[in-house]
Design an enzyme around this catalytic site. Structure first.
Site, PDB file in Angstrom:
ATOM      1  N   THR A   1      -2.498  -1.088  -3.483  1.00 35.63           N
ATOM      2  CA  THR A   1      -2.958  -1.203  -2.100  1.00 35.63           C
ATOM      3  C   THR A   1      -1.851  -0.815  -1.125  1.00 35.63           C
ATOM      4  OG1 THR A   1      -4.406  -3.019  -2.766  1.00 35.63           O
ATOM      5  CG2 THR A   1      -3.900  -2.811  -0.414  1.00 35.63           C
ATOM      6  N   GLU A   2      -2.160   0.151  -0.235  1.00 35.22           N
ATOM      7  CA  GLU A   2      -1.206   0.589   0.798  1.00 35.22           C
ATOM      8  C   GLU A   2       0.161   0.932   0.216  1.00 35.22           C
ATOM      9  OE1 GLU A   2      -2.351   1.159   3.702  1.00 35.22           O
ATOM     10  OE2 GLU A   2      -4.285   0.162   3.489  1.00 35.22           O
ATOM     11  N   LEU A   3       0.149   1.402  -1.034  1.00 34.62           N
ATOM     12  CA  LEU A   3       1.367   1.813  -1.754  1.00 34.62           C
ATOM     13  C   LEU A   3       2.391   0.685  -1.892  1.00 34.62           C
ATOM     14  CD1 LEU A   3       1.906   5.429  -0.350  1.00 34.62           C
ATOM     15  CD2 LEU A   3       0.703   4.731  -2.416  1.00 34.62           C
TER      16      LEU A   3
ATOM     17  N   CYS B   1       3.410   1.462   2.786  1.00 34.68           N
ATOM     18  CA  CYS B   1       3.370   2.649   3.641  1.00 34.68           C
ATOM     19  C   CYS B   1       2.925   2.318   5.058  1.00 34.68           C
ATOM     20  CB  CYS B   1       2.457   3.714   3.031  1.00 34.68           C
ATOM     21  SG  CYS B   1       0.706   3.248   2.949  1.00 34.68           S
TER      22      CYS B   1
END
Length: 375
Positions: free
Chosen positions: A145-147, A294
């Site tokens: 999730t979201e890097l 990120c």
């Protein structure tokens, strides 16, 4: 030839309904069906269907020269099944070309990797099964999730059977190093790490609408990458195309002409993530002892964790994990998955102006109180 890897996130959370204190114990419906349905149908019409049609046309023309990766949350698959089956069918056709790698992630785009290792493993396992059921593929590459990433998370993911993970090429971690190489995890060198080139990615996701970024600009930036740097990874939300950035800006025209421009005017070729892991030798260790992401300028976890509202909600939610797991109740599990979506905790973030984080927190905690009573 050097490698250019595009990977796109396809995700929609379930929207929460207004759930008051007096609803506790009386109503067990936590989600706004109308908002979820209309959002899914709008995004499908503006983004999923036209973008998939565009890419299919390009693949028919370019064949195996055009490759990329998609990461689907379980919640977006569920909502496409319910509200936009034509969009799901169009994604199936893309995957069936054999030129699209489907990535693994958490089922509900959750932050479980930061909170509860067992819940994290369960989310990933459920997601792997869903990708097999829906697309007939076995996932090889992991995208959190979201890097979200740390040395420890990379190690946990390697223990789940993956040998490649994608994350952010965060400046505060890389220092003088470039994101345009393959790296390895600091705790397990068998786990390879691909890094997002945030500058090129953000030009598409954030700066395209200002009219100063074109296909020629993208090609120029690619050609400016030092020749010894082997791979450029571009990661953006799929909803950027047509939904977050309107078609009137020319975003679809950008994607229409980009593949040929890259192939004709650069020394890059389009590849899938696992091809990079199979082809390239790692440059060194990507050492991230502190979790990164990120999101926002800080590239940290502060969007979802850290203030009193978020921490209380997270602790309350995951304190119910074992009871949910042992209940074997499918309805409870569906609600549990949906309540984990990272957007719920982002709504409680207080570092930005605007929004009503405290009101959202009260609403969410009312839901959790009822959810806990049901268990």
């Amino acid at each position: 030839m050097r490698s250019l890897c595009f990977y796109f996130q396809v995700h929609q959370p379930y929207r929460l309904r207004t759930y008051r204190f007096f609803d506790i114990g009386k109503r067990h419906f936590y989600f706004d069906e109308y908002a979820s349905r209309t959002t899914m149908q709008r995004v499908s019409e503006l983004c999923y269907l036209p973008m998939n049609q565009l890419i299919m046309r390009k693949m028919e023309k370019l064949g195996n020269k055009l490759k990329f990766a998609l990461s689907f949350s379980g919640t977006v698959i569920e909502q496409m099944q319910q509200y936009a089956p034509a969009a799901l069918d169009s994604f199936r056709k893309l995957v069936a070309t054999g030129n699209v790698e489907v990535l693994a992630e958490t089922y509900s785009h959750s932050i479980a990797s930061m909170v509860n290792k067992d819940a994290f493993k369960m989310q990933v396992s459920e997601h792997k099964k869903l990708m097999k059921d829906v697309f007939g593929v076995k996932t090889r590459t992991f995208h959190n999730t979201e890097l979200i990433y740390s040395n420890e998370i990379g190690k946990d993911v390697s223990e789940m059977g993956f040998d490649l993970i994608l994350t952010e090429g965060a400046k505060h971690v890389l220092g003088w190093k470039s994101p345009n190489y393959l790296y390895v995890n600091a705790l397990n060198p068998k786990m390879k790490v691909m890094l997002r080139n945030w500058k090129l990615s953000d030009e598409i996701a954030l700066n395209f609408r200002n009219g100063n970024f074109t296909v020629d600009s993208f090609v120029e930036m690619l050609n400016a990458v030092p020749k010894e740097e082997e791979v450029v990874n571009i990661f953006v939300d799929y909803e950027t195309f047509g939904a977050n950035v309107s078609a009137s800006t020319g975003i679809f025209d950008f994607m229409e002409y980009l593949p040929e421009a890259v192939l004709e005017h650069t020394d890059f070729q389009f590849v899938e993530p696992h091809q990079i892991a199979d082809k390239l030798q790692p440059m060194g260790v990507f050492d991230a002892p502190i979790p990164l992401s990120c999101r926002d300028e800080e590239r940290d976890m502060s969007t979802w964790m850290g203030n009193d509202l978020q921490d209380d909600a997270i602790e309350t939610l995951y304190s119910n994990f074992r009871k949910v797991k042992t209940s074997k109740d499918e309805e409870l599990m569906r609600d549990w998955n949906a309540l984990q979506s990272s957007e719920n905790f982002a709504e409680m973030c207080t570092k930005h102006s605007g929004g009503t984080p405290y009101d959202f927190y009260i609403n969410y905690m009312n839901i959790l109180t009822d959810f806990k009573n049901r268990i």
